[in-house]
Design a protein around this motif. Structure first.
Motif, mmCIF file in Angstrom:
data_model
loop_
_atom_site.group_PDB
_atom_site.id
_atom_site.type_symbol
_atom_site.label_atom_id
_atom_site.label_comp_id
_atom_site.label_asym_id
_atom_site.label_seq_id
_atom_site.Cartn_x
_atom_site.Cartn_y
_atom_site.Cartn_z
ATOM 1 N N ALA A 80 -1.394 1.047 -2.514
ATOM 2 C CA ALA A 80 -2.452 1.056 -1.502
ATOM 3 C C ALA A 80 -2.225 -0.139 -0.568
ATOM 4 N N PRO A 81 -2.699 -0.018 0.678
ATOM 5 C CA PRO A 81 -3.311 1.162 1.303
ATOM 6 C C PRO A 81 -2.250 2.121 1.851
ATOM 7 N N ASN A 123 -10.370 -2.209 3.706
ATOM 8 C CA ASN A 123 -8.976 -2.539 3.968
ATOM 9 C C ASN A 123 -8.749 -2.667 5.464
ATOM 10 N N ASP A 160 -5.784 -4.471 1.324
ATOM 11 C CA ASP A 160 -7.217 -4.483 1.056
ATOM 12 C C ASP A 160 -7.786 -5.838 1.460
ATOM 13 N N SER A 189 -3.779 -4.968 -3.672
ATOM 14 C CA SER A 189 -4.832 -3.962 -3.562
ATOM 15 C C SER A 189 -5.850 -4.180 -4.678
ATOM 16 N N GLU A 204 -10.179 8.746 7.302
ATOM 17 C CA GLU A 204 -9.408 8.755 6.062
ATOM 18 C C GLU A 204 -8.969 10.170 5.687
#
Length: 377
Positions: A151-152, A183, A197, A250, A336
């Protein structure tokens, strides 16, 4: 690549509030044509089951394990995503044959990047059978297998969107996603991408008001607007080593915990946690290669006027402007889900989903698992 693909993205985030669905036509590179979107909230009973799943998942040692009732929850979660896709198609007069691929995030129940372990509930094969559409899922695991944090993943999409933003040329832009965990994605004036993040987003506030007011979230920041920031409590969060560690990592939902009930009133707790959410973004942005001039905010946190007010005030002291995604013609609720549609198309073509500057992976790497309706198992 022979042309554009039509993709549906599905996102169920750390806030556990429901499923976001969005349509995108894209080549997985520079061309992005945003389509309709919708949100489908979880009922309260299922949300409680997901909250319980977070606790059960702590026992997982291998990412394929499903202790307790996790297998049943995974199936029910997947069926709800299938229902969401069918409702979305019906609402927009579309057929499964009109869609090339579904990008399926699933529900993260465990994320331990230092242990190379990330678990998203969601059965891609079952979703492919339920929808009759090819599904790409499990997009984080390959990044971790190659040394990344998993992530991200959204920065690849942010970069495509940034290329279409109007405004003064030569300025650094940061996309801020305030979901359960926040994030940031930095797009430099020369096109450099850095992402990580930034700290707790809505999760702490949601947990606080649910525990002390019996409601799932502080709508619009109404509760926070009646309180005052507790400097000691805020300092405890903002003094966390996460914000000063030069190595960005993250976060898992459980990395930060809400205060105890004795530490603040309902209103002061909500107000303090809203401030922490905003201040965390600015503190984390200090690790970027240059100070941004524009923050574009998406995710549910942008609807909390207290968070947005604090973020704007803090950014102004550093010569930056804060705007919502809608102010620059983008979708703050759907971004997203759109990203998961975009990433699914990239996965089909073997294009990188993650990069050294986003997840810390050693080299750009693709990811995802493709499931087809006829062969889904």
């Amino acid at each position: 690549m022979t042309g554009l693909r039509t993709a549906i993205g599905l996102m169920s985030g750390t806030s556990l509030d429901g499923i976001d669905v969005a349509l995108l036509r894209t080549d997985g590179k520079a061309v992005v044509e945003r389509g309709p979107s919708m949100g489908r909230p979880y009922d309260a009973a299922f949300r409680r089951r997901l909250q319980g799943a977070l606790e059960t998942a702590k026992a997982i040692g291998e990412r394929t394990e499903r202790p307790g009732d996790l297998a049943e929850i995974e199936r029910d979660l997947t069926l709800r995503h299938g229902e969401a896709v069918r409702a979305f198609l019906a609402e927009n007069a579309l057929r499964p044959a009109d869609i090339d691929v579904v990008g399926f995030h699933g529900q993260t129940v465990l994320h331990r990047p230092n242990a190379g372990l990330t678990v998203q509930l969601g059965d891609g094969g079952l979703l492919a059978r339920e929808t009759g559409i090819d599904v790409v899922h499990d997009m984080r695991a390959n990044d971790m297998a190659h040394g990344g944090q998993g992530a991200p993943l959204i920065p690849a999409y942010h970069a495509a969107l940034a290329a279409g933003l109007s405004g003064p040329a030569g300025r650094a832009v940061v996309f801020v996603n305030i979901g359960g965990i926040s994030n940031i994605t930095f797009i430099g004036a020369e096109g450099a991408i850095v992402a990580y993040d930034s700290g707790p987003g809505n999760t702490l506030i949601d947990q606080w008001v649910e525990a002390h007011a019996g409601i799932p979230y502080d709508q619009g920041g109404m509760i926070a607007s009646e309180g005052r920031v507790d400097p000691g409590l805020a300092g405890r969060y903002l003094g966390h080593a996460f914000f000063t560690d030069p190595v960005r990592r993250s976060l898992d939902r459980n990395d930060f915990s809400p205060p105890s009930g004795a530490e603040a009133s309902l209103e002061d707790g909500a107000r303090t946690l809203a401030h922490v959410t905003a201040a965390a973004v600015i503190r984390s942005a200090r690790h970027l290669p240059e100070r941004p001039k524009l923050y574009v905010v998406c995710g549910g946190g942008r609807l909390n006027r207290v968070i947005m007010g604090d973020l704007a005030a803090l950014a102004e002291t550093e010569g930056a402007e804060v705007v919502t995604a809608e102010a620059v013609g983008l979708g703050g609720d759907s971004m997203e889900a759109e990203a998961w549609a975009y990433l699914a198309v990239r996965a089909l073509d073997g294009l990188p989903l993650t990069f050294p500057g986003t997840t810390g992976v050693k080299a750009p790497v693709t990811g995802g698992v493709l499931r087809k309706p006829a062969a889904a198992d």
